[in-house]
Motif scaffolding. Structure first.
Motif, PDB file in Angstrom:
ATOM      1  N   ASP A 127       0.708  -1.211   0.201  1.00  0.00           N
ATOM      2  CA  ASP A 127       0.075   0.022   0.053  1.00  0.00           C
ATOM      3  C   ASP A 127       0.822   1.297  -0.011  1.00  0.00           C
ATOM      4  O   ASP A 127       1.887   1.428   0.583  1.00  0.00           O
TER       5      ASP A 127
ATOM      6  N   PRO B 163      -8.529  -6.782  -3.021  1.00  0.00           N
ATOM      7  CA  PRO B 163     -10.020  -7.673  -2.864  1.00  0.00           C
ATOM      8  C   PRO B 163     -11.058  -6.950  -3.593  1.00  0.00           C
ATOM      9  O   PRO B 163     -11.051  -5.763  -3.400  1.00  0.00           O
TER      10      PRO B 163
ATOM     11  N   ARG C 255     -11.932  -7.492   3.339  1.00  0.00           N
ATOM     12  CA  ARG C 255     -11.261  -6.264   3.609  1.00  0.00           C
ATOM     13  C   ARG C 255     -11.781  -5.808   4.970  1.00  0.00           C
ATOM     14  O   ARG C 255     -11.096  -4.773   5.632  1.00  0.00           O
TER      15      ARG C 255
ATOM     16  N   ARG D 297     -10.684 -13.955  -6.308  1.00  0.00           N
ATOM     17  CA  ARG D 297      -9.716 -13.825  -7.384  1.00  0.00           C
ATOM     18  C   ARG D 297     -10.597 -14.725  -8.445  1.00  0.00           C
ATOM     19  O   ARG D 297     -10.791 -14.328  -9.799  1.00  0.00           O
TER      20      ARG D 297
ATOM     21  N   ARG E  70      -3.337  -5.391  -7.744  1.00  0.00           N
ATOM     22  CA  ARG E  70      -3.479  -6.716  -7.017  1.00  0.00           C
ATOM     23  C   ARG E  70      -3.942  -7.917  -7.854  1.00  0.00           C
ATOM     24  O   ARG E  70      -5.275  -7.771  -8.294  1.00  0.00           O
TER      25      ARG E  70
ATOM     26  N   THR F   8      -1.543 -12.674  -2.988  1.00  0.00           N
ATOM     27  CA  THR F   8      -1.769 -13.739  -2.057  1.00  0.00           C
ATOM     28  C   THR F   8      -0.397 -14.305  -1.787  1.00  0.00           C
ATOM     29  O   THR F   8      -0.254 -14.617  -0.628  1.00  0.00           O
TER      30      THR F   8
ATOM     31  N   GLN G 167       0.090 -13.477   2.074  1.00  0.00           N
ATOM     32  CA  GLN G 167      -0.001 -14.630   2.969  1.00  0.00           C
ATOM     33  C   GLN G 167       1.193 -15.384   3.321  1.00  0.00           C
ATOM     34  O   GLN G 167       1.105 -15.972   4.169  1.00  0.00           O
TER      35      GLN G 167
ATOM     36  N   PHE H 261      -2.969  -5.301   7.698  1.00  0.00           N
ATOM     37  CA  PHE H 261      -1.871  -5.726   6.861  1.00  0.00           C
ATOM     38  C   PHE H 261      -0.660  -4.599   6.692  1.00  0.00           C
ATOM     39  O   PHE H 261       0.184  -4.875   6.103  1.00  0.00           O
TER      40      PHE H 261
HETATM   41  P1  TYD Z   1      -6.080  -3.022  -0.712  1.00  0.00           P
HETATM   42  O1  TYD Z   1      -5.481  -2.780  -1.880  1.00  0.00           O
HETATM   43  O2  TYD Z   1      -5.237  -2.032   0.268  1.00  0.00           O
HETATM   44  O3  TYD Z   1      -7.418  -2.271  -0.819  1.00  0.00           O
HETATM   45  P2  TYD Z   1      -8.100  -0.750  -0.131  1.00  0.00           P
HETATM   46  O4  TYD Z   1      -7.345   0.085  -0.694  1.00  0.00           O
HETATM   47  O5  TYD Z   1      -9.464  -0.893  -0.445  1.00  0.00           O
HETATM   48  O6  TYD Z   1      -7.723  -1.070   1.510  1.00  0.00           O
HETATM   49  O7  TYD Z   1      -6.319  -4.428  -0.064  1.00  0.00           O
HETATM   50  C1  TYD Z   1      -6.636  -4.341   1.162  1.00  0.00           C
HETATM   51  C2  TYD Z   1      -5.442  -5.355   1.970  1.00  0.00           C
HETATM   52  O8  TYD Z   1      -5.636  -6.855   1.272  1.00  0.00           O
HETATM   53  C3  TYD Z   1      -3.977  -5.109   1.399  1.00  0.00           C
HETATM   54  O9  TYD Z   1      -3.429  -4.673   2.659  1.00  0.00           O
HETATM   55  C4  TYD Z   1      -3.279  -6.366   1.017  1.00  0.00           C
HETATM   56  C5  TYD Z   1      -4.434  -7.528   1.475  1.00  0.00           C
HETATM   57  N1  TYD Z   1      -4.421  -8.609   0.523  1.00  0.00           N
HETATM   58  C6  TYD Z   1      -3.699  -9.694   0.974  1.00  0.00           C
HETATM   59  O10 TYD Z   1      -3.333  -9.888   2.004  1.00  0.00           O
HETATM   60  N2  TYD Z   1      -3.973 -10.770  -0.059  1.00  0.00           N
HETATM   61  C7  TYD Z   1      -4.450 -10.701  -1.226  1.00  0.00           C
HETATM   62  O11 TYD Z   1      -4.526 -11.815  -2.161  1.00  0.00           O
HETATM   63  C8  TYD Z   1      -5.096  -9.399  -1.545  1.00  0.00           C
HETATM   64  C9  TYD Z   1      -5.666  -9.412  -2.935  1.00  0.00           C
HETATM   65  C10 TYD Z   1      -5.001  -8.260  -0.579  1.00  0.00           C
END
Ligand code: TYD
Length: 198
Positions: free
Chosen positions: A12, A36, A46, A66, A87, A92, A96, A147
């Motif tokens: 981010d 997501p 989220r 996904r 993303r 992932t 993860q 995260f």
């Molecule tokens: P993010 O892109 O930050 O969405 P938003 O801008 O709406 O907050 O995604 C949210 C969080 O999800 C980001 O910190 C990363 C996490 N994430 C995973 O851990 N695994 C994944 O496969 C994806 C797609 C996102």
């Protein structure tokens, strides 16, 4: 003719959204999408609605979100429109695997997604030190998600760089500023025959 599928990865605050708009403008329009998703599973992830679940379960849920999203992406690409996705499968593996820690099984994280993803024409990793990206996120005034802790993001960054090597991502220094980042990415796209400047 199928549209091209471009994926942007990075922690981010690495500038994925800004870059997505710049690429879309340069190629004369594209569908911008993200994960997501806003679907049932993506929204729940989220919002943290699943609670404190094991990272492997989280990986499967992100992958399920996904898999559903991929069918929409496929339909758009079939109409000839480009898709730029903020993303995709790399998130992932990077996030993860960082959650799973030492015992993270990379083969599993990649294999369990392999039947439900489309191979992107190009994946760009916007690489940035999380100390810098977290400051950018703070300036935007956004609340940090679970995260977004510094130590965790350092692990995510490392995993992303390892993945970039493995899957041939284009790694771009995200500290250069939006104009230079976009120029660099368009240069990479030009070399790959994905973009021709007018
Ligand atoms: P993010 O892109 O930050 O969405 P938003 O801008 O709406 O907050 O995604 C949210 C969080 O999800 C980001 O910190 C990363 C996490 N994430 C995973 O851990 N695994 C994944 O496969 C994806 C797609 C996102």
């Amino acid at each position: 003719m199928k549209g091209k599928f471009i994926v942007l990865e990075g922690i981010d605050g690495s500038g994925k959204t800004t870059l997505a708009h710049a690429i879309a403008e340069a190629v004369g329009g594209a569908d911008l999408t993200f994960e997501p998703t806003r679907g049932a599973i993506g929204s729940a992830l989220r919002e943290g609605s699943f609670g404190d679940i094991p990272p492997a379960a989280e990986a499967l849920l992100f992958a399920a979100d996904r898999a559903i999203h991929t069918e929409e992406i496929r339909k758009t690409l079939d109409t000839g429109r480009w898709v730029i996705c903020d993303r995709y499968l790399g998130s992932t593996v990077a996030y993860q695997s960082a959650s799973l820690g030492e015992g993270a099984d990379w083969d599993w994280l990649l294999d369990m997604q392999s039947k439900s993803v489309i191979e992107p024409d190009l994946t760009i990793l916007l690489d940035i030190d999380p100390e810098i990206s977290l400051k950018r996120v703070a300036v935007r005034g956004e609340a940090l998600s679970r995260f977004e802790k510094l130590d965790f993001l350092r692990k995510v960054r490392e995993a992303y760089l390892r993945l970039a090597d493995l899957l041939d991502y284009a790694v771009v220094d995200a500290t250069m500023g939006p104009t230079m980042v976009a120029e660099t990415v368009l240069g990479i796209m030009e070399k790959k025959g994905l973009y021709a400047p007018q």
